[in-house]
Design a protein around this motif. Structure first.
Motif, PDB file in Angstrom:
ATOM      1  N   GLU A 114       0.832  -1.207   0.000  1.00  0.00           N
ATOM      2  CA  GLU A 114       0.000   0.000   0.000  1.00  0.00           C
ATOM      3  C   GLU A 114       0.863   1.252   0.000  1.00  0.00           C
ATOM      4  O   GLU A 114       0.569   2.230  -0.710  1.00  0.00           O
ATOM      5  N   GLN A 115       1.936   1.219   0.759  1.00  0.00           N
ATOM      6  CA  GLN A 115       2.835   2.366   0.775  1.00  0.00           C
ATOM      7  C   GLN A 115       3.522   2.548  -0.579  1.00  0.00           C
ATOM      8  O   GLN A 115       3.710   3.675  -1.047  1.00  0.00           O
ATOM      9  N   ALA A 116       3.874   1.432  -1.204  1.00  0.00           N
ATOM     10  CA  ALA A 116       4.492   1.512  -2.533  1.00  0.00           C
ATOM     11  C   ALA A 116       3.518   2.103  -3.548  1.00  0.00           C
ATOM     12  O   ALA A 116       3.906   2.900  -4.410  1.00  0.00           O
ATOM     13  N   LEU A 117       2.257   1.732  -3.439  1.00  0.00           N
ATOM     14  CA  LEU A 117       1.236   2.301  -4.326  1.00  0.00           C
ATOM     15  C   LEU A 117       1.114   3.807  -4.131  1.00  0.00           C
ATOM     16  O   LEU A 117       0.976   4.562  -5.103  1.00  0.00           O
ATOM     17  N   LEU A 118       1.147   4.242  -2.892  1.00  0.00           N
ATOM     18  CA  LEU A 118       1.060   5.682  -2.610  1.00  0.00           C
ATOM     19  C   LEU A 118       2.219   6.431  -3.259  1.00  0.00           C
ATOM     20  O   LEU A 118       2.056   7.548  -3.762  1.00  0.00           O
ATOM     21  N   ARG A 119       3.402   5.813  -3.275  1.00  0.00           N
ATOM     22  CA  ARG A 119       4.579   6.466  -3.860  1.00  0.00           C
ATOM     23  C   ARG A 119       4.579   6.411  -5.381  1.00  0.00           C
ATOM     24  O   ARG A 119       5.305   7.181  -6.028  1.00  0.00           O
ATOM     25  N   GLU A 120       3.783   5.502  -5.960  1.00  0.00           N
ATOM     26  CA  GLU A 120       3.672   5.458  -7.430  1.00  0.00           C
ATOM     27  C   GLU A 120       3.130   6.773  -7.976  1.00  0.00           C
ATOM     28  O   GLU A 120       3.436   7.150  -9.111  1.00  0.00           O
ATOM     29  N   ALA A 121       2.328   7.440  -7.185  1.00  0.00           N
ATOM     30  CA  ALA A 121       1.717   8.702  -7.631  1.00  0.00           C
ATOM     31  C   ALA A 121       2.655   9.889  -7.469  1.00  0.00           C
ATOM     32  O   ALA A 121       2.282  11.029  -7.781  1.00  0.00           O
ATOM     33  N   GLY A 122       3.873   9.665  -6.973  1.00  0.00           N
ATOM     34  CA  GLY A 122       4.827  10.752  -6.777  1.00  0.00           C
ATOM     35  C   GLY A 122       5.256  10.833  -5.323  1.00  0.00           C
ATOM     36  O   GLY A 122       4.821  10.041  -4.485  1.00  0.00           O
ATOM     37  N   PRO A 123       6.138  11.775  -4.987  1.00  0.00           N
ATOM     38  CA  PRO A 123       6.581  11.925  -3.592  1.00  0.00           C
ATOM     39  C   PRO A 123       5.388  12.084  -2.659  1.00  0.00           C
ATOM     40  O   PRO A 123       4.392  12.737  -2.993  1.00  0.00           O
ATOM     41  N   LEU A 124       5.498  11.492  -1.489  1.00  0.00           N
ATOM     42  CA  LEU A 124       4.394  11.574  -0.539  1.00  0.00           C
ATOM     43  C   LEU A 124       4.201  13.005  -0.043  1.00  0.00           C
ATOM     44  O   LEU A 124       5.177  13.685   0.297  1.00  0.00           O
ATOM     45  N   PRO A 125       2.975  13.482  -0.005  1.00  0.00           N
ATOM     46  CA  PRO A 125       2.716  14.815   0.555  1.00  0.00           C
ATOM     47  C   PRO A 125       3.188  14.885   2.008  1.00  0.00           C
ATOM     48  O   PRO A 125       3.024  13.927   2.771  1.00  0.00           O
ATOM     49  N   GLU A 126       3.774  15.996   2.397  1.00  0.00           N
ATOM     50  CA  GLU A 126       4.283  16.131   3.764  1.00  0.00           C
ATOM     51  C   GLU A 126       3.190  16.539   4.751  1.00  0.00           C
ATOM     52  O   GLU A 126       3.296  16.244   5.940  1.00  0.00           O
TER      53      GLU A 126
END
Length: 407
Positions: free
Chosen positions: A301-313
């Motif tokens: 799930e975390q890898a999927l979130l990063r597929e969309a670009g850098p994680l929002p801070e």
């Protein structure tokens, strides 16, 4: 001469044979495979989802555009009727937590063995390794065995129950299409249904997470939504939650060239609740550890979130991505990997008894017809119901023909 020849030993054909033989008609079933009901047995590997227990109006809506066509048949042979039929063969059923109906054995083979015994006791003949190659000018079927020339079988009525175009290795390969098109039967192009969809994953996601499940998620496409599980594969996204939206995804891709699927990784939480958990102090934890502890987000799930670009801070931005992660689907998987198919014989080409208007005495049932449904028991229910309706149509046809001869 046989009264009725049924080509195709799947659920629709076998059920029609049962109805017709109960009326004293001589029935022969022909199938090109070495044994009957191979796709039915394959479905049994997942527990054999026979039908569904939900309200009948919700049930019927699952057939989308084909509801009007299928509704009278399914009301006449309902999910409860299908369960009672199973019980009559000695196979008790139960309703799972999702509302789906299964045999208690969770297998197809015991049910099929009891079914075939019943057909044998009624004198139904089964011809295996007999392939349908077309029709004579008189409407008789041409059957071919290995190494032999096609041979016409004299019959009073013919039922085609040859399946759609998915799982060709099990017999449903749509090889019958040219023979019927030659006789001016309108056939809408077969397309994959209940299938996965291609996604251009990064090399990291493909290499580390192909084969990983996504559990308890929600998917949405425009106004359509489904919940359940999915599977991230090297080539895309598949699984029950995806299959439920396959028709909508397929049609949107056909129009736009792609479809943006939205994944809610935490459907049981509001975006405010997710944001609140993410607003807690991270201290010295890594981002991965923090996400795991705060929201139990798995590595995939975390890898999927990063597929969309850098994680929002900021917590609100990251919460928004967790609740609405966009995945671009570019095409359905090939049809030979689909659970079922859309397309087939145009429903307008049939009369109320499932007889082809252009071919008197020739009837059709099952997945040859242009309807589709999601997984959940809807596919088998419609196959049984259309097989029963075709049997009734054949009985009426033969009865009217006999009355005409007497007159």
């Amino acid at each position: 001469m046989t009264d009725v020849l049924i080509i195709g030993a799947g659920p629709a054909g076998l059920f029609a044979a049962e109805q017709l033989s109960a009326e004293g008609l001589e029935v022969t079933i022909a199938d090109k495979m070495p044994s009957p009901a191979r796709k039915f047995l394959m479905a049994g590997r997942g527990g054999l989802n026979l039908t569904h227990s939900e309200d009948i109006d919700i049930f019927l809506d699952r057939y989308r555009e084909a509801r009007g066509f299928l509704e009278p048949m399914i009301r006449a042979f309902s999910p409860n009727d299908l369960r009672n039929w199973c019980h009559g063969l000695g196979e008790e059923t139960f309703v799972g937590s999702s509302g789906r109906v299964f045999p208690k054995s969770m297998k197809a083979s015991p049910l099929l063995r009891a079914w075939l015994r019943r057909l044998d006791q009624r004198g139904v003949k089964l011809l295996t390794r007999h392939a349908f190659t077309g029709l004579t000018e008189e409407g008789d079927a041409l059957l071919k065995t290995d190494g032999q020339e096609p041979k016409a079988i004299p019959i009073r009525a013919l039922l085609l129950a040859l399946g759609g175009a998915s799982w060709p290795k099990l017999g449903s390969d749509a090889a019958w299409v040219p023979a019927l098109e030659k006789r001016q039967i309108n056939i809408n192009r077969f397309q994959p249904s209940n299938c996965g969809f291609l996604v251009s994953w990064s090399a990291v996601l493909q290499g580390r997470f192909a084969g990983s499940p996504l559990k308890r998620i929600s998917l949405s496409l425009d106004d359509s939504q489904s919940s359940g599980e999915a599977l991230l594969s090297a080539k895309g996204l598949e699984g029950g939650a995806v299959y439920a939206l396959s028709a909508e995804l397929r049609e949107k891709i056909k129009i736009n060239g792609s479809a943006e699927l939205t994944i809610d990784l935490r459907p049981g939480m509001s975006i405010g609740a997710v944001s609140q958990k993410l607003a807690r102090p991270r201290r010295k934890q890594s981002v991965s550890t923090f996400l795991k502890k705060a929201l139990k987000l798995s590595p995939v799930e975390q890898a999927l979130l990063r597929e969309a670009g850098p994680l929002p801070e900021d917590p609100a931005g990251l919460a928004a991505r967790i609740k609405a992660l966009s995945v671009l689907c570019t095409a359905p998987y090939d049809i030979d990997r689909a659970i079922s198919s859309a397309g087939g014989i145009a429903l307008a080409d049939l009369d109320d008894g499932m007889m082809l208007r252009n071919l008197p005495g020739v009837f059709v049932a099952g997945e040859m017809l242009d309807w589709e449904a999601p997984t959940g028991g809807y596919l088998l229910q419609a196959c049984f119901a259309t097989g029963r309706q075709a049997a009734l149509g054949i009985q009426n046809h033969l009865s009217n023909h006999e009355e005409g001869e007497r007159a």
